[in-house]
Motif scaffolding. Sequence first.
Motif, short mmCIF file in Angstrom:
data_model
loop_
_atom_site.label_atom_id
_atom_site.label_comp_id
_atom_site.label_asym_id
_atom_site.label_seq_id
_atom_site.Cartn_x
_atom_site.Cartn_y
_atom_site.Cartn_z
N ARG A 249 0.07 -27.63 23.86
CA ARG A 249 0.98 -28.39 24.72
C ARG A 249 2.43 -28.15 24.34
O ARG A 249 3.31 -28.10 25.21
CB ARG A 249 0.63 -29.87 24.63
N ASN A 303 9.45 -22.76 39.55
CA ASN A 303 8.07 -23.18 39.72
C ASN A 303 7.17 -22.53 38.67
O ASN A 303 6.26 -23.18 38.12
CB ASN A 303 7.58 -22.82 41.12
N LEU A 304 7.43 -21.26 38.37
CA LEU A 304 6.65 -20.58 37.33
C LEU A 304 6.90 -21.22 35.97
O LEU A 304 5.96 -21.43 35.19
CB LEU A 304 7.00 -19.09 37.28
N GLU A 306 7.58 -24.18 35.27
CA GLU A 306 6.89 -25.48 35.20
C GLU A 306 5.38 -25.35 35.14
O GLU A 306 4.70 -26.22 34.58
CB GLU A 306 7.28 -26.32 36.43
N ASN A 307 4.83 -24.23 35.66
CA ASN A 307 3.38 -24.15 35.83
C ASN A 307 2.72 -22.95 35.16
O ASN A 307 1.53 -22.72 35.37
CB ASN A 307 3.05 -24.12 37.33
N TYR A 308 3.45 -22.20 34.34
CA TYR A 308 2.87 -20.98 33.81
C TYR A 308 1.64 -21.20 32.93
O TYR A 308 0.76 -20.33 32.83
CB TYR A 308 3.92 -20.17 33.03
N LYS A 309 1.52 -22.36 32.32
CA LYS A 309 0.35 -22.62 31.47
C LYS A 309 -0.95 -22.71 32.26
O LYS A 309 -2.03 -22.66 31.68
CB LYS A 309 0.57 -23.89 30.64
N ASN A 310 -0.83 -22.79 33.57
CA ASN A 310 -2.01 -22.80 34.43
C ASN A 310 -2.39 -21.39 34.89
O ASN A 310 -3.43 -21.21 35.53
CB ASN A 310 -1.77 -23.67 35.67
N LYS A 311 -1.57 -20.40 34.59
CA LYS A 311 -1.81 -19.03 35.02
C LYS A 311 -2.77 -18.34 34.05
O LYS A 311 -2.58 -18.39 32.83
CB LYS A 311 -0.50 -18.25 35.09
N GLN A 315 -2.56 -17.64 29.96
CA GLN A 315 -3.57 -18.21 29.08
C GLN A 315 -4.21 -17.15 28.18
O GLN A 315 -4.70 -17.46 27.11
CB GLN A 315 -4.65 -18.90 29.92
#
Length: 323
Positions: A249, A303-304, A306-311, A315
């Motif tokens: 995290r 947007n990336l 904020e959300n890159y950990k979901n890619k 990962q």
Amino acid sequence: MKYSPWRITIDTNPDQCNLKCIMCDTHSIYNKNQIKRQPMSSELLDCILKQSIDTGVKEIIPSTMGEPLLYPYFDKFIDILMPSETKLNLTTNGTFPKKGAETWARILLPITSDTKISINGILPSLNEKIMIQAKTEEVLKNIKTYLKIRDEIKQVNTNHQPTITLQVTFMHSNLAGIKEVIEYAIEHNVDRVKGHHLWVTYPELEKEDLRHPEHEGIWNNFVNEVAPYKKQINLENFIEISESSSIPRHYNCQFLGKELWIDCRGNYNVCCAPSDKRQTLGNFGNINDIKIGDIFNTNSYKNLVENYKNKLLCQTCLLRKAK
């Protein structure tokens, strides 16, 4: 917060190279579907360099796909960067085409922060199985020449201390060779040995992946074996592989909001993963439409971040460093 890149990689000539290294996503002997892209135009390079300097970029990296010293407009890097504060960070395969090692050294070292010379073994029998068409003995001679000129320049200008790095790819077949590269680097006063784990871009490379279950523990044992060398030389990325593939995290990507890649057509990219993989992260526009100083503040880029950990790519990123 308004971010601005401190370093930019420019893919000037990804399809020009005089070697066929097996791990290269562009020129590998295993690549049966090579595409032919034209080198970046002189006008586009001029635009990128001038915007970079105006934006306060500290370092520029010429093409890391292909051999940058083959780029027909490479002299533009020299002409534009020489009077600026922006430095060149060069990765080359050590052949020093067109001009030879000594001439290139005298041209490049006054404006470089670091020169990374790729080599994957000191023995020709090993290195030339990985870096196809390389002439290892000539490369080693070139490295010695380049080091000699580095020392001359550092003595003349104490305010400019360019470094030289030997760069390796971590593979199952060359672990012993990497140890020899480290020993060679120490013996010849190289500044650093840097390595990266293999991106498996072809089925033929799967057996070389040190993260493969068949090789469990081999890499971590090797890291412990070479650990004593860290007292003599900077070893970068020689760290144990963690069993966990999840992103902590508290982890922050080392590239997002800090570095930027621009391909030979002027399109923006956000990291140095193989081109087909990094395209999964999105489309971030072209320098003809969005200035370098503005790209980090576009909606697609934010947007990336904020959300890159979901890619999935992020990962499984081989360049992720533990905090």
